[in-house]
Write an enzyme that holds these catalytic residues in place. Structure first.
Site, PDB file in Angstrom:
ATOM      1  NE  ARG A 290      -3.983  -2.268   1.796  1.00 43.67           N
ATOM      2  CZ  ARG A 290      -4.764  -2.897   2.660  1.00 43.67           C
ATOM      3  NH1 ARG A 290      -4.607  -2.709   3.963  1.00 43.67           N
ATOM      4  NH2 ARG A 290      -5.710  -3.710   2.233  1.00 43.67           N
ATOM      5  CE1 TYR A 436      -1.540  -1.011  -7.827  1.00 49.81           C
ATOM      6  CE2 TYR A 436      -2.052  -2.048  -9.920  1.00 49.81           C
ATOM      7  CZ  TYR A 436      -1.268  -1.191  -9.163  1.00 49.81           C
ATOM      8  OH  TYR A 436      -0.222  -0.536  -9.764  1.00 49.81           O
ATOM      9  CD  GLU A 437      -1.391  -4.764  -3.239  1.00 44.23           C
ATOM     10  OE1 GLU A 437      -1.721  -5.163  -2.119  1.00 44.23           O
ATOM     11  OE2 GLU A 437      -0.918  -5.521  -4.100  1.00 44.23           O
ATOM     12  N   GLY A 438      -6.322  -3.049  -2.257  1.00 43.10           N
ATOM     13  CA  GLY A 438      -7.412  -2.486  -1.475  1.00 43.10           C
ATOM     14  C   GLY A 438      -7.899  -1.217  -2.116  1.00 43.10           C
TER      15      GLY A 438
END
Length: 596
Positions: A290, A436-438
């Protein structure tokens, strides 16, 4: 083509004059680090990415990655550049010396990584994922796994990928179905399918590893039943492991980065950490990613800001508003940088990008300070900062990176929409980083539902105190005193809005409905804080910098405070609107009535 040159003066100023990184690192136990060493590392990395990697950005986008003969082929030049990059030790710049790394601080690696992202976002994904995998294995793997995986990964001989998502299980990992059955000969046999797996396979190295989430036979349901496994492409005897790439996703952007659907058909893997505790281990990688993804947004923002300015300085179009008759020029038209609205867009891209870089570097420096410290209070403070700022860095870095790319496209007009000019690729490529990555809405929920109230609100209290200290420094210098009131107003809005959303009487729907607005509000205040630090440092006129550059730091801080921070008023009003405005008269739960 898009324009990019490493912003070395900005990087030097940030490290030495704003963060005072060499002194802070020396106090924290980092030896033999100097400003001259940092300058040389950044200059070398900058030359390498601009001379060898940047020219591959457009060609890589056009060629793309593809499955060929059962493996993934990346665009021409990518594998060759990786060999140059790893041969220079860049893959292990911040790696643990015990496993062959150079042991440089994260703050330096952060700025090198930004340059990599700016030059070629698609290329940056594989090394960025590898660094996260290294951190997860170092933190949770046993001695055998560390000794087996870390040296070749830090050397760049292997890379790493994370395999979480399944067709029915995206953000909700509790729904995943992949299985891991014990193998009588040792290890586990994994079965299942994963999708959206970036860097799952490539032609850069002979081997790579996946960190795979799967369920053991006795796993309880939900996230409490997830375990983590390291699954190599090739086994110790060189044989191909039992997984294969079914396809490379056809995406809006990032064509050169292989995003894969992967089938595990009895692939051999080894448990990382404790059974059923895989999500905890994987979060070590996810939190690193993140921060990395936020940097991707900053890198694209830098390329976009440079491209917009270069075009605006050269493009002649129309007459800008002028107090003098004829516009004061003999040219047939004015450079569009003289048009106020173009100037607004160029300054916005620059102000957002520079603040995002400062925040990422500031956070990395705190992690460096804690790494070698035996002081529990300092380590606690670093953990608080990382917890609070990670969702902000990820979401704001990518949201503002996308906005900077779109602004650059707008500055260029029709030329910004043409593929050969490069800026439209920035827009397409950076768009995925918000997902992406949350997805950024998930980051907002994490901030509001967890981080604002963590440890009784201690991380937020640290932030408020830090901004108040910066406000005092602004007010104390006549050159920056006028910058303080807008930041003070933004801080008060953040404090009041956070208290309103997290109040005991507030329902969970209100907090969820206002989360994205609150995150953007927090991001603007935090970015304003970074501009306060930069303005104060510039006003002190440190030696070794172009005076015009220092003046522009103060000027950009003023632009941010006067033109961008006022958005916090609207954000606070929207966040306080809560869930009621989403469920007004006629707005049924499924919104079917909107179809008309």
């Amino acid at each position: 083509m898009s324009v990019y040159q490493p912003p070395l003066q900005s990087l030097r100023f940030l490290l030495n004059a704003v963060l005072r990184a060499p002194e802070a690192l020396a106090e924290a136990g980092w030896e033999d680090l100097s400003a001259d060493l940092f300058d040389e590392v950044l200059a070398q990395a900058g030359r390498l990415v601009t001379d060898r990697l940047l020219p591959l950005n457009l060609s890589g986008d056009e060629e793309g990655a593809a499955v060929v003969d059962g493996g993934v082929r990346t665009p021409a030049g990518f594998a060759a550049f990786w060999q140059i990059w790893r041969a220079g030790g860049w893959a292990g710049l911040a790696g643990d010396p015990a496993y062959g790394g150079q042991g440089m601080p994260a703050v330096l690696d952060t700025l090198v990584t930004e340059m990599l992202c700016a030059a070629n976002l698609a290329f940056s994904i594989t090394p960025g994922l590898t660094q996260g995998a290294i951190r997860a294995l170092a933190a949770h793997g046993d001695a055998a796994i560390k000794g087996w995986c870390l040296p070749p990964m830090i050397a760049g001989e292997w890379t790493g990928a994370m395999a979480l998502t399944e067709p029915q299980a995206g953000t909700d990992l509790g729904l995943l179905r992949a299985r891991a059955d014990p193998d009588p000969a040792g290890g586990f046999r994994l079965t299942g399918q994963k999708m959206f797996i970036s860097a799952a396979d490539h032609d850069w190295t002979d081997n790579l590893v996946h960190l795979v989430l799967a369920r053991l036979p006795d796993a309880p349901p939900g996230t409490r039943g997830i375990s983590l496994f390291v699954v190599p492409k090739r086994l110790a005897d060189g044989a191909r492991n039992g997984w294969s790439v079914l396809s490379v996703e056809r995406k809006m952007g990032l064509h050169a980065s292989p995003t894969c659907v992967v089938s595990y058909d009895g692939a051999l893997g080894w448990l990382v950490g404790a059974p059923h505790r895989g999500l905890t281990a994987m979060f070590t990688m996810m939190n690193h990613e993140r921060l990395f993804v936020g940097l991707q947004g900053v890198g694209v923002g830098e390329c976009a800001a440079q491209s917009a300015l270069a075009y605006a300085q050269e493009r002649l179009q129309g007459r800008a508003p002028s107090e003098s008759k004829g516009g004061g020029t003999d040219q047939p038209a004015d450079p569009i940088i003289r048009h106020p609205d173009v100037r607004r867009m160029v300054l916005t891209a620059r102000a957002l990008t520079d603040a995002g870089r400062a925040l990422a570097a500031w956070t990395a420096l705190w992690l460096d300070r804690a790494e070698k410290s035996a002081d529990p209070s300092l380590r606690q403070e670093a953990e608080d900062w990382a917890a609070l700022l990670t969702p902000i860095i990820k979401a704001a870095g990518t949201d503002f990176g996308f906005e900077a790319a779109v602004l650059a496209q707008q500055v260029m007009g029709g030329h910004g929409y043409i593929r050969d000019n490069g800026v439209e690729q920035l827009v397409r490529d950076v768009r995925a980083t918000q997902i992406y990555e949350g997805a950024n809405g998930v980051q907002a929920l994490d901030l509001v539902q967890r981080k604002l109230t963590l440890h009784g609100g201690r991380p937020l209290a640290r932030l408020v105190a830090a901004v108040e200290a910066a406000l005092a420094d602004l007010a104390a210098d006549p050159a920056t005193a006028a910058l303080a009131p807008p930041l003070r107003d933004g801080l008060e809005r953040l404090r009041a809005c956070a208290a309103w959303l997290t109040a005991a009487e507030r329902g969970p729907r209100d907090a969820a409905a206002g989360a994205s607005d609150l995150l953007r509000l927090a991001a603007l205040v935090v970015y304003g804080w970074m501009w306060a630090l930069m303005a104060v440092a510039a006003a002190r006129r440190p030696a070794g910098y172009d005076p015009a550059f220092l003046d522009a730091r103060v000027g950009l801080a003023g632009f941010f405070m006067e033109r961008l921070l006022p958005e916090t008023a609207a954000l606070e009003a929207r966040a306080r609107g809560g869930d009621a405005s989403l469920r007004g008269p006629g707005l049924a739960e499924d919104l079917a009535a909107l179809q008309g």
